[in-house]
Write a protein that holds these residues in place. Structure first.
Motif, PDB file in Angstrom:
ATOM      1  N   ILE A 257      78.606 -52.222  42.742  1.00 49.48           N
ATOM      2  CA  ILE A 257      78.835 -51.113  43.681  1.00 49.48           C
ATOM      3  C   ILE A 257      77.522 -50.346  43.785  1.00 49.48           C
ATOM      4  CG2 ILE A 257      80.079 -48.942  44.069  1.00 49.48           C
ATOM      5  CD1 ILE A 257      82.514 -50.185  42.738  1.00 49.48           C
ATOM      6  N   GLU A 258      76.986 -50.282  44.995  1.00 42.93           N
ATOM      7  CA  GLU A 258      75.683 -49.628  45.171  1.00 42.93           C
ATOM      8  C   GLU A 258      75.841 -48.100  45.156  1.00 42.93           C
ATOM      9  OE1 GLU A 258      73.056 -51.438  45.067  1.00 42.93           O
ATOM     10  OE2 GLU A 258      73.917 -53.425  45.435  1.00 42.93           O
ATOM     11  N   MET A 259      74.706 -47.408  44.969  1.00 43.14           N
ATOM     12  CA  MET A 259      74.734 -45.949  44.829  1.00 43.14           C
ATOM     13  C   MET A 259      75.317 -45.258  46.070  1.00 43.14           C
ATOM     14  SD  MET A 259      73.687 -45.524  41.787  1.00 43.14           S
ATOM     15  CE  MET A 259      72.829 -44.067  41.175  1.00 43.14           C
ATOM     16  N   GLY A 260      75.022 -45.775  47.253  1.00 46.73           N
ATOM     17  CA  GLY A 260      75.432 -45.068  48.463  1.00 46.73           C
ATOM     18  C   GLY A 260      76.824 -45.417  48.964  1.00 46.73           C
ATOM     19  N   GLU A 261      77.500 -46.337  48.313  1.00 48.94           N
ATOM     20  CA  GLU A 261      78.798 -46.789  48.832  1.00 48.94           C
ATOM     21  C   GLU A 261      79.896 -45.749  48.675  1.00 48.94           C
ATOM     22  OE1 GLU A 261      80.107 -51.014  48.583  1.00 48.94           O
ATOM     23  OE2 GLU A 261      78.535 -51.171  47.084  1.00 48.94           O
TER      24      GLU A 261
ATOM     25  N   ALA B  83      75.505 -45.465  34.681  1.00 49.91           N
ATOM     26  CA  ALA B  83      74.550 -44.631  35.418  1.00 49.91           C
ATOM     27  C   ALA B  83      74.648 -44.923  36.920  1.00 49.91           C
ATOM     28  CB  ALA B  83      73.131 -44.895  34.928  1.00 49.91           C
ATOM     29  N   GLY B  84      75.733 -45.598  37.302  1.00 58.11           N
ATOM     30  CA  GLY B  84      75.900 -45.984  38.708  1.00 58.11           C
ATOM     31  C   GLY B  84      76.537 -44.892  39.550  1.00 58.11           C
ATOM     32  N   ASN B  85      77.110 -45.309  40.666  1.00 61.46           N
ATOM     33  CA  ASN B  85      77.755 -44.430  41.648  1.00 61.46           C
ATOM     34  C   ASN B  85      78.751 -43.457  40.983  1.00 61.46           C
ATOM     35  OD1 ASN B  85      79.722 -43.607  43.655  1.00 61.46           O
ATOM     36  ND2 ASN B  85      78.860 -45.172  45.016  1.00 61.46           N
ATOM     37  N   THR B  86      78.379 -42.170  40.909  1.00 65.52           N
ATOM     38  CA  THR B  86      79.195 -41.180  40.197  1.00 65.52           C
ATOM     39  C   THR B  86      80.580 -41.040  40.810  1.00 65.52           C
ATOM     40  OG1 THR B  86      77.195 -39.929  39.707  1.00 65.52           O
ATOM     41  CG2 THR B  86      79.260 -38.781  39.393  1.00 65.52           C
ATOM     42  N   GLY B  87      80.626 -41.071  42.129  1.00 68.04           N
ATOM     43  CA  GLY B  87      81.917 -40.971  42.809  1.00 68.04           C
ATOM     44  C   GLY B  87      82.817 -42.130  42.435  1.00 68.04           C
ATOM     45  N   ALA B  88      82.251 -43.322  42.385  1.00 70.04           N
ATOM     46  CA  ALA B  88      83.045 -44.500  42.029  1.00 70.04           C
ATOM     47  C   ALA B  88      83.512 -44.412  40.580  1.00 70.04           C
ATOM     48  CB  ALA B  88      82.232 -45.776  42.245  1.00 70.04           C
ATOM     49  N   MET B  89      82.700 -43.843  39.712  1.00 72.01           N
ATOM     50  CA  MET B  89      83.104 -43.663  38.314  1.00 72.01           C
ATOM     51  C   MET B  89      84.269 -42.685  38.208  1.00 72.01           C
ATOM     52  SD  MET B  89      81.516 -45.613  36.222  1.00 72.01           S
ATOM     53  CE  MET B  89      81.839 -44.859  34.607  1.00 72.01           C
TER      54      MET B  89
END
Lengths: 312, 312
Positions: A66-70, A102-108
């Protein structure tokens, strides 16, 4: 104990993440195993470059990233085989004890809400940021970004779950809970802050010490700093900038060094049925290594179970 | 030019105020006169202690004092002969060019609204705080405490009046206006921040550069930082604590020294028909002296007239 790390999350992933994990293996207590979730070939290649082999690191292959901007919700449903998707599946099934990324905070955040879910009775899970204190130790600030708009009831509950989290993670018997505000007097502040104050004051389960101000963030006035995710985020990021400015200026100081995001490495999502830590997108190997140290403490504390017991 | 100072306002008044004024007299340009408003005998006694006599300081006697804890509106109506009451009367009658006080902030704000009044078209006058920038110069942050709750229209207007203020006070042709937020992307933030962004973007009178984050407060990204008085206040006070912490640690640095509240000394109320500056309650002589330097610049800029012309 199994500490799982998203190998693919972050601007410098997988290189920086895997390097941080390799560094952590020599420092973590012997009952900790690390589970790296991500593209197996990429992870193994970094191991090879570093002549690394360890019996305490497992790899679980994840095909997608999952990319940062997704968009968090879309990405999670469209990419169940992403490292974040698999991490939360394993966390839900209790195959791992904590999931760090450390990836997409929203997805976390969304991933935690959809998989292990909010603890029954928790209005809004939140992100607790660790704030170093002059003179030693840490406070937590809740929320630092998950909930930009908070009702008074939500803020008041941050005080309660934050207090339980600190009590068990830092072994502080009666953590001092304070409301971030623009003056010390009870009637000060925004309408929300004014309405939150009596809710905190009347909650006999916590040790509410009243309002604190921006200048008190680092000065050991409180153990739990209650604020909405908008205010908490801007304060937290300003606090981290102290280190950046000091570094530019060639200033070295033990306390200011602790305001470096790398020295803590991560923040904890609290109010969910499990352990989740999130890190800066720009996380370096040092940041990842230090986050894993906190992750170990968080798992040991069983804080989320104590929160669930207290609320139910 | 007549710069008026409330001799009785502040925790250390009148001693620290009068001392600051005495220090300022040797530094202010020759067209500046200082008017001290307060208890004449107390002011003269401090002059005597210091063997001070100056032809550029006038005293206007005020019998009463509005204390720090008093209710602003009540105090102003019950004490017309207080130093703050007389200060605003003189400002309204254009007997003085600016009124400065380290006293009751609420009374200063209400006094400005009741006497010189908001500029026609200004939704909410605000307090502009001066924020030193790494690399030199200053930004202003609007609001830093007058309006804890702000609607999007109010925030958007802070951008416009703040831009005019900076343009004329700092002689910057097209000040960079930014919205304090929790991410750089347009859709980030609280509901209020999300609604404010397009209003700022669509305002062709300003040079809106988008969102900035807490970490950007000191890093010369913007000349005008738009935020509500709650967020602005906690950020501003955290910023000032940088100096306090560095001082405790024995760290000396030119930039960090500028984050000391004393180096600026005061903040400006903008959006009213006149010049008003307010200072910390704890103001030292140095803080008062430095505020008077800013006061001189503010009067020279005629910023409030430019704002009135632009809006009407």
């Amino acid at each position: 104990m199994k500490i799982a790390v998203d190998a693919m999350g972050g601007d410098l992933a997988p290189q920086a993440i895997v390097e941080g994990v390799m560094q952590a293996t020599s420092e973590l207590p012997s009952d900790a195993r690390i589970v790296l979730i991500g593209r197996e070939d990429a992870i193994l290649e970094i191991f090879r470059q570093n002549n690394f082999s360890s019996s305490v690191v497992d790899i679980i292959h994840a095909e997608d990233v999952i990319e940062m901007g997704e968009h968090p919700t879309k990405a999670l449903s469209q990419k169940p085989n992403s490292s974040i998707g698999i991490g939360f599946k394993l966390l839900k099934e209790k195959e791992i004890d904590i999931f760090c990324s450390a990836g997409n905070t929203g997805a976390m955040h969304v991933g935690a809400l959809f998989s292990i879910k909010a603890i029954e009775g928790v209005l809004r899970p939140a992100i607790a940021g660790y704030v170093p204190q002059v003179g030693g130790g840490y406070a937590i600030m809740v929320d630092i970004g998950a909930n930009a708009d908070c009702k008074p009831e939500v803020l008041a509950q941050f005080g309660e779950i934050g207090s339980l989290f600190v009590q068990h993670t830092f072994q502080i018997e009666r953590p001092r809970v304070a409301l971030m505000n623009i003056g010390e007097e009870e009637q000060k502040g925004s309408l929300t802050a004014q309405a939150t104050y009596p809710l905190l004051k009347d909650n006999k389960k916590i040790n509410f010490i009243g309002n604190i101000e921006g200048k008190d963030l680092f000065t050991n006035k409180a153990d739990v700093i209650v604020t909405d995710g908008f205010t908490g985020n801007v304060l937290f990021k300003l606090g981290e900038s102290f280190y950046e400015i000091a570094k530019q200026k060639g200033i070295q100081d033990d306390f200011i060094d602790q305001t470096n995001y790398e020295s803590i490495g991560g923040s904890s999502i609290i109010g969910v049925n499990g352990n989740v830590m999130i890190a800066h997108g720009i996380s370096s190997p040092l940041a990842i290594k230090n986050m894993l140290g906190w992750a170990y403490k968080q798992v040991k504390s069983k804080a989320y179970l104590h929160i669930a017991n207290a609320l139910n």
